[in-house]
Design a protein around this motif. Structure first.
Motif, PDB file in Angstrom:
ATOM      1  N   GLU A  66     -11.466  -4.178  -7.814  1.00 12.32           N
ATOM      2  CA  GLU A  66     -10.643  -4.218  -8.499  1.00 12.32           C
ATOM      3  C   GLU A  66     -10.273  -5.677  -9.269  1.00 12.32           C
ATOM      4  O   GLU A  66     -10.056  -5.688 -10.443  1.00 12.32           O
ATOM      5  CB  GLU A  66      -9.079  -4.035  -7.612  1.00 12.32           C
ATOM      6  N   GLU A  67     -10.494  -6.795  -8.537  1.00 15.16           N
ATOM      7  CA  GLU A  67     -10.208  -8.121  -9.068  1.00 15.16           C
ATOM      8  C   GLU A  67     -11.516  -8.433 -10.021  1.00 15.16           C
ATOM      9  O   GLU A  67     -11.378  -9.274 -10.983  1.00 15.16           O
ATOM     10  CB  GLU A  67     -10.149  -9.210  -8.025  1.00 15.16           C
ATOM     11  N   VAL A  70     -10.557  -6.872 -13.225  1.00 18.76           N
ATOM     12  CA  VAL A  70      -9.359  -7.657 -13.981  1.00 18.76           C
ATOM     13  C   VAL A  70     -10.171  -8.814 -14.694  1.00 18.76           C
ATOM     14  O   VAL A  70      -9.984  -9.074 -15.832  1.00 18.76           O
ATOM     15  CB  VAL A  70      -8.502  -7.961 -13.058  1.00 18.76           C
ATOM     16  N   MET A  74     -10.781 -10.114 -18.968  1.00 17.98           N
ATOM     17  CA  MET A  74     -10.018 -11.319 -19.366  1.00 17.98           C
ATOM     18  C   MET A  74     -11.174 -11.882 -20.406  1.00 17.98           C
ATOM     19  O   MET A  74     -12.419 -11.839 -20.018  1.00 17.98           O
ATOM     20  CB  MET A  74      -9.813 -12.157 -18.267  1.00 17.98           C
ATOM     21  N   ASN A  81     -13.079 -16.458 -14.008  1.00 10.59           N
ATOM     22  CA  ASN A  81     -12.070 -15.708 -13.956  1.00 10.59           C
ATOM     23  C   ASN A  81     -11.585 -15.578 -12.533  1.00 10.59           C
ATOM     24  O   ASN A  81     -10.548 -15.539 -12.115  1.00 10.59           O
ATOM     25  CB  ASN A  81     -11.879 -14.449 -14.880  1.00 10.59           C
ATOM     26  N   CYS A 193      -7.790   4.162 -16.496  1.00 10.83           N
ATOM     27  CA  CYS A 193      -6.494   3.602 -16.124  1.00 10.83           C
ATOM     28  C   CYS A 193      -5.339   4.675 -16.136  1.00 10.83           C
ATOM     29  O   CYS A 193      -4.433   4.843 -15.331  1.00 10.83           O
ATOM     30  CB  CYS A 193      -6.285   2.421 -16.806  1.00 10.83           C
TER      31      CYS A 193
END
Length: 202
Positions: A66-67, A70, A74, A81, A193
């Motif tokens: 998940e991270e 993300v 970015m 990040n 999403c």
């Protein structure tokens, strides 16, 4: 005859789970990300997953997926990040700056030194061949981590078959259609999403 006072008391049913591993302090965060960055030659994704999930256990595989997603959407390098996100989670702004410093300080010095050496020997055929061989190793590392992380989608709200479809569409878009990342993420990632949000919405 044993009395009630001598009998062992049963373990409490609601015993708290052991505390989850986490960085001890800012120095631990700094040196952990320094070591991670210094290992990241060619296949940083494999190194990040192994260090943060399997060795330090600061994250689960599901959290990492998940991270990392993300961090990927970015602007800026993905692993930088991610380091900022993890540092901020544990120590706020100070943690984010410590993790960022760990990712950049010593690797920057090393890369500058290697750039000077490479400029001297870049035209040598053996150097060019070695770099091509390292590219194959990096591709294998990334593919291996992808297979390892695929198990983490078994509990995804969309279900594994639909996740496989999105994976295949992403590979086709990048490899066959040669879509740039800034097209692939909004189109395919946005559709995934949206479907997930509709699945989870009450």
């Amino acid at each position: 005859m044993a009395t009630a006072a001598n009998l062992p008391s049963p373990p409490p049913c609601d015993a708290a789970p052991p505390p989850r591993p986490r960085p001890r302090n800012l120095a631990d965060l700094f040196w952990s990300f320094t070591w991670l960055a210094l290992q990241g030659f060619g296949g940083v994704l494999a190194v990040v997953q192994r260090e943060l999930v399997e060795k330090k256990r600061w994250m689960t595989n599901e959290e990492f997926v998940e991270e990392w997603a993300v961090a990927q959407i970015m602007p800026g390098p993905n692993v930088v990040n991610l380091s900022i996100m993890i540092g901020d989670r544990y120590f706020g702004l100070r943690g984010a700056l410590a993790a960022l410093a760990g990712m950049l300080t010593f690797p920057l010095i090393l890369v500058l030194a290697l750039a000077v050496i490479y400029a001297e020997f870049a035209s040598h055929p053996a150097v060019a061949g070695a770099l091509r061989g390292m590219g194959a190793v990096a591709a294998g590392l990334i593919a291996g981590v992808g297979i390892k992380l695929f198990a983490s989608i078994k509990n995804h709200p969309l279900g594994r078959p639909l996740c496989v479809v999105f994976t295949a569409l992403t590979i086709m878009a990048m490899v066959v259609l040669r879509w740039p990342l800034w097209w692939t993420l909004p189109v395919i990632g946005g559709a995934a999403c949206l479907l997930t949000w509709r699945k989870l919405a009450p």
